[in-house]
Design a protein around this motif. Sequence first.
Motif, PDB file in Angstrom:
ATOM      1  N   UNK A 230      -0.341  37.149 -16.432  1.00 47.79           N
ATOM      2  CA  UNK A 230      -1.643  36.931 -16.661  1.00 47.79           C
ATOM      3  C   UNK A 230      -2.008  35.878 -15.593  1.00 47.79           C
ATOM      4  N   UNK A 231      -3.343  36.425 -15.312  1.00 48.90           N
ATOM      5  CA  UNK A 231      -4.067  35.812 -14.108  1.00 48.90           C
ATOM      6  C   UNK A 231      -4.834  34.547 -14.423  1.00 48.90           C
ATOM      7  N   UNK A 232      -4.383  33.317 -13.898  1.00 45.89           N
ATOM      8  CA  UNK A 232      -5.054  32.141 -14.274  1.00 45.89           C
ATOM      9  C   UNK A 232      -5.798  31.617 -12.956  1.00 45.89           C
ATOM     10  N   UNK A 233      -7.028  31.424 -13.141  1.00 48.15           N
ATOM     11  CA  UNK A 233      -7.895  30.854 -11.880  1.00 48.15           C
ATOM     12  C   UNK A 233      -8.337  29.535 -12.482  1.00 48.15           C
ATOM     13  N   UNK A 234      -8.297  28.463 -11.558  1.00 48.90           N
ATOM     14  CA  UNK A 234      -8.593  26.926 -11.828  1.00 48.90           C
ATOM     15  C   UNK A 234      -9.478  26.613 -10.567  1.00 48.90           C
ATOM     16  N   UNK A 235     -10.474  25.839 -10.647  1.00 50.72           N
ATOM     17  CA  UNK A 235     -11.323  25.520  -9.459  1.00 50.72           C
ATOM     18  C   UNK A 235     -12.274  24.706  -9.657  1.00 50.72           C
ATOM     19  N   UNK A 236     -13.053  24.149  -8.769  1.00 56.45           N
ATOM     20  CA  UNK A 236     -14.132  23.180  -8.680  1.00 56.45           C
ATOM     21  C   UNK A 236     -15.095  24.040  -7.571  1.00 56.45           C
ATOM     22  N   UNK A 237     -16.137  23.022  -7.428  1.00 54.58           N
ATOM     23  CA  UNK A 237     -17.008  23.318  -6.242  1.00 54.58           C
ATOM     24  C   UNK A 237     -16.293  23.426  -4.827  1.00 54.58           C
ATOM     25  N   UNK A 238     -15.295  22.634  -4.599  1.00 62.81           N
ATOM     26  CA  UNK A 238     -14.624  22.768  -3.512  1.00 62.81           C
ATOM     27  C   UNK A 238     -13.401  23.636  -3.005  1.00 62.81           C
ATOM     28  N   UNK A 239     -12.659  24.045  -4.144  1.00 68.10           N
ATOM     29  CA  UNK A 239     -11.551  24.802  -3.855  1.00 68.10           C
ATOM     30  C   UNK A 239     -11.322  25.613  -5.053  1.00 68.10           C
ATOM     31  N   UNK A 240     -10.704  26.837  -5.035  1.00 68.92           N
ATOM     32  CA  UNK A 240     -10.381  27.380  -6.228  1.00 68.92           C
ATOM     33  C   UNK A 240      -8.839  27.888  -6.051  1.00 68.92           C
ATOM     34  N   UNK A 241      -8.176  27.835  -7.123  1.00 71.76           N
ATOM     35  CA  UNK A 241      -6.607  28.255  -6.881  1.00 71.76           C
ATOM     36  C   UNK A 241      -6.381  29.506  -8.111  1.00 71.76           C
ATOM     37  N   UNK A 242      -5.558  30.207  -7.534  1.00 74.61           N
ATOM     38  CA  UNK A 242      -5.304  31.477  -8.502  1.00 74.61           C
ATOM     39  C   UNK A 242      -3.603  31.559  -8.416  1.00 74.61           C
ATOM     40  N   UNK A 243      -3.137  31.809  -9.726  1.00 72.43           N
ATOM     41  CA  UNK A 243      -1.786  31.992  -9.798  1.00 72.43           C
ATOM     42  C   UNK A 243      -1.423  33.114 -11.272  1.00 72.43           C
ATOM     43  N   UNK A 244      -0.314  33.563 -11.181  1.00 73.09           N
ATOM     44  CA  UNK A 244       0.149  34.318 -12.362  1.00 73.09           C
ATOM     45  C   UNK A 244       1.288  33.775 -12.949  1.00 73.09           C
ATOM     46  N   UNK A 245       1.098  33.887 -14.341  1.00 69.67           N
ATOM     47  CA  UNK A 245       2.259  33.077 -15.252  1.00 69.67           C
ATOM     48  C   UNK A 245       3.408  33.777 -14.823  1.00 69.67           C
TER      49      UNK A 245
END
Length: 417
Positions: A230-245
Amino acid sequence: MMCVKNLYFKAFAGRKAFYSKAYITILLIALSLVSSNFFTHASVVQLKIQAVDVRDAPLAGAKVTLFAPPPGAYLVAEAFTDSKGVATFTLTDPPDEVNVFVSWKDIVVAQSKIASQSGFSKIICNVGLIKVRVMSLTNKIVSSFRVSLTWGTYAGPKSVYNFTDKDGFAVFASMPLQSYNLDIYWFDTSYKVYSETFTPKPDTVYEVKAPLYEFLVEVRDTSGRPISNAEVVLGNSLKTFKSYTVNGISSFGNLFAGTYSLKVTYAGTVYRRMDVNIDSDKHVSIVVPAIKTYTLTVQVVDEYGKPLANSKVTVVDAENKVRGEVLTGSSGSVKFTLQEGIYRVYVVYGTQTSKEDVQLSSDKFQKIVVYTASNTLTQTTTPYFTGLDPTPIILVLASILIAIAIFFIIVKRISST
């Protein structure tokens, strides 16, 4: 009358003696000055000063300044050290002692008084290696963060920075061991997560505990089974991270306190969008409806059946939405988790491309061939043997015939006369 005459001669004799003594005195003074200038030579000495750090490593490019000691202190000489940390001075009539100041990175790092006639002197400067290690509040390593050191100099504030390595260390070589403003920034952004003033010590690691947190996302279906990929994307106005479960878990570390946006996508469908306020280590569970999915395995090979690594494989659904894109490994194979349907698979290898349509209703293996060999057609022209060129022979025969004709004409004219 005789008395007056005697007085005159006495006065004249006294004046003559006075002038003689004055003349002799002036002559002696002149001789003294001449002899002092003649016999006195200027004193020239060579002085070498080596600047080293606290580990006895030479400081190349350090500025060494010599001052005469007070009273009447004045600049004697100034030079920069060479690759061996040595500054060489040639001094004329120097004072018996000089005050030595060594400057490094626009700050005085050593001060000493030495004899001008010493010839060579080594000065240990307050310069060394600074190591800063950044950890989270829960003692987790913080890597790829920007660490900045700022200090005051006689030329104004100066600063240097470095990034923490995989072990959380930021290393600064040949730095003045003095007070610094230490600032730590969130990755490569301008957001400051930690700041303080510190004075480093030689061969000592300065450890910092930054207020950073970990966020863990758990994705399961309605029956409680963990969902992988599952694709999980976490971020804010400064940086975005993406990973897979992996086994239903995806984690994000080294987050500063604040609000982040979270998006969870599985099999091309977005199942959760939400804002998450992180002010401590946090765990969130996401439930995804049980969906029947299948595994599409794509292997990319050349025309000889050899697997092609580093091929870009893109899967697009019937609505022309990209459902996955990945590079092949050494086996030439990649896997996609997809719902039932029709998909088009695009493959790019170098400048060569290929595509295949796939009907997916169960787990499927699809081999795609990319033709990599370039067939070059080479035309060979076979020369034909046509014999000798007759042109030279014809010219020779014609010349002979013309010569014979001219000969007979001449003979005929002679015989007629």
